[in-house]
Design a protein around this motif. Structure first.
Motif, PDB file in Angstrom:
ATOM      1  N   ALA A 161      39.252  43.395  29.962  1.00  0.00           N
ATOM      2  CA  ALA A 161      40.675  43.804  30.324  1.00  0.00           C
ATOM      3  C   ALA A 161      41.172  42.504  31.296  1.00  0.00           C
ATOM      4  O   ALA A 161      42.595  41.956  31.280  1.00  0.00           O
ATOM      5  N   VAL A 162      40.509  42.228  32.411  1.00  0.00           N
ATOM      6  CA  VAL A 162      40.642  41.376  33.646  1.00  0.00           C
ATOM      7  C   VAL A 162      40.711  39.912  32.690  1.00  0.00           C
ATOM      8  O   VAL A 162      41.683  39.231  33.256  1.00  0.00           O
TER       9      VAL A 162
ATOM     10  N   LEU B 259      40.366  37.471  38.348  1.00  0.00           N
ATOM     11  CA  LEU B 259      40.086  38.536  39.166  1.00  0.00           C
ATOM     12  C   LEU B 259      41.264  38.814  40.227  1.00  0.00           C
ATOM     13  O   LEU B 259      41.960  39.647  40.733  1.00  0.00           O
ATOM     14  N   ALA B 260      41.571  37.748  40.801  1.00  0.00           N
ATOM     15  CA  ALA B 260      42.575  37.494  41.891  1.00  0.00           C
ATOM     16  C   ALA B 260      44.161  37.998  41.147  1.00  0.00           C
ATOM     17  O   ALA B 260      44.933  38.685  41.864  1.00  0.00           O
ATOM     18  N   HIS B 261      44.406  37.656  40.030  1.00  0.00           N
ATOM     19  CA  HIS B 261      45.164  37.808  39.370  1.00  0.00           C
ATOM     20  C   HIS B 261      45.636  39.092  39.115  1.00  0.00           C
ATOM     21  O   HIS B 261      46.585  39.925  39.389  1.00  0.00           O
ATOM     22  N   GLU B 262      44.477  40.076  38.759  1.00  0.00           N
ATOM     23  CA  GLU B 262      44.546  41.400  38.473  1.00  0.00           C
ATOM     24  C   GLU B 262      44.827  42.190  39.640  1.00  0.00           C
ATOM     25  O   GLU B 262      45.411  43.257  39.882  1.00  0.00           O
TER      26      GLU B 262
ATOM     27  N   ALA C 222      35.962  36.539  48.297  1.00  0.00           N
ATOM     28  CA  ALA C 222      36.507  35.308  47.678  1.00  0.00           C
ATOM     29  C   ALA C 222      37.701  35.796  46.857  1.00  0.00           C
ATOM     30  O   ALA C 222      38.818  35.270  47.109  1.00  0.00           O
ATOM     31  N   ALA C 223      37.732  36.735  46.059  1.00  0.00           N
ATOM     32  CA  ALA C 223      38.720  37.447  45.276  1.00  0.00           C
ATOM     33  C   ALA C 223      39.979  37.504  46.038  1.00  0.00           C
ATOM     34  O   ALA C 223      41.145  37.216  45.782  1.00  0.00           O
ATOM     35  N   GLU C 224      39.550  38.632  47.078  1.00  0.00           N
ATOM     36  CA  GLU C 224      40.699  38.888  47.915  1.00  0.00           C
ATOM     37  C   GLU C 224      41.436  37.785  48.614  1.00  0.00           C
ATOM     38  O   GLU C 224      42.635  37.865  49.001  1.00  0.00           O
TER      39      GLU C 224
END
Length: 247
Positions: A216-217, A235-238, A164-166
């Motif tokens: 950090a994320v 998570l996607a932004h990181e 999902a994050a990718e």
């Protein structure tokens, strides 16, 4: 001024009717696509080498060289030289989906494929807009980041969360949570509610662990466990930041 680039799509499908249906759907959509066709895996591999398509829509059961044979052959290429791959198949199981993903496929769809979901997957993998140049995501980056954040590998939702994050990071645009979930729903042969719950369990475990990577994320120490949507966007932004920095 940015514009749209034409996506080179290769259909590798031995059924002429299915191939024609996919081609007509793609050419009739709003996506700027150039579509080429192969009747089996052997011809598909030859066209991949000659055309260097952005995306391959790959059937599994074909004469001469099967879809699995194509995936195995592409493993000999460096990751950055492989096209993105959508696998479509009449046969569907969690074990088969895991197998094709392990061999480098990005998504697995059971036939008949819904056009809207297919187009969303293509847009997530191969954004057409050139306004914001960005580096491609590295396969497996999300799972490695989740490991850094303390997500146990044994939790079923970890892989779904990574997918999902990718999907969200690759889209290059805001997408709905349901759009980010749908690849995991297909892979698990499950429901959106089940995927959401399993992802929620992983996020809670990460929050309770409280690793430096998690803070950090999230940009600091959250006062409560973030919602699935908030966590996925962070998570996607990181992932996007790391991909652009690596480029």
């Amino acid at each position: 001024m940015g514009g749209e680039r034409v996506l080179r799509v290769l259909l590798v499908e031995d059924d002429p009717a299915a191939r024609r249906l996919l081609r007509d759907h793609l050419l009739g959509s709003e996506l700027p696509v150039q579509v080429e066709e192969a009747e089996d895996g052997e011809e598909g591999l030859a066209l991949i080498a000659g055309l260097e398509p952005d995306l391959v829509i790959l059937d599994l059961v074909m004469p001469r060289v099967s879809g699995l044979g194509v995936l195995l052959a592409l493993q000999e290429r460096p990751p950055e030289q492989r096209p993105r791959i959508l696998v479509v198949s009449q046969v569907s199981s969690v074990a088969l989906a895991d197998r094709v993903l392990d061999l480098g496929a990005d998504f697995f769809f059971q036939k008949p494929v819904r056009l809207g979901e297919l187009l969303t997957a293509i847009q997530a993998l191969c954004p057409c807009q050139e306004e914001v140049p960005c580096q491609p995501l590295r396969r497996g980056q999300a799972d490695r980041l989740l490991e850094e954040m303390g997500a146990p590998e044994r939790l079923q939702g970890r892989r779904w969360l990574a997918v999902a994050a990718e999907t969200m990071a690759a889209a290059g645009r805001p997408i709905l949570l349901k759009e980010a979930y749908y690849p995991a729903v297909h892979l698990s042969a499950s429901t959106y509610a089940a995927v959401d719950k399993n992802i929620r369990d992983v996020i809670r475990r990460i929050h309770d662990t409280g690793s430096p990577a998690y803070y950090a994320v999230m940009g600091g120490v959250p006062d409560r466990c973030p919602s699935n949507g908030v966590f996925l966007r962070c998570l996607a932004h990181e992932l996007r930041r790391r991909a652009d920095s690596a480029g």
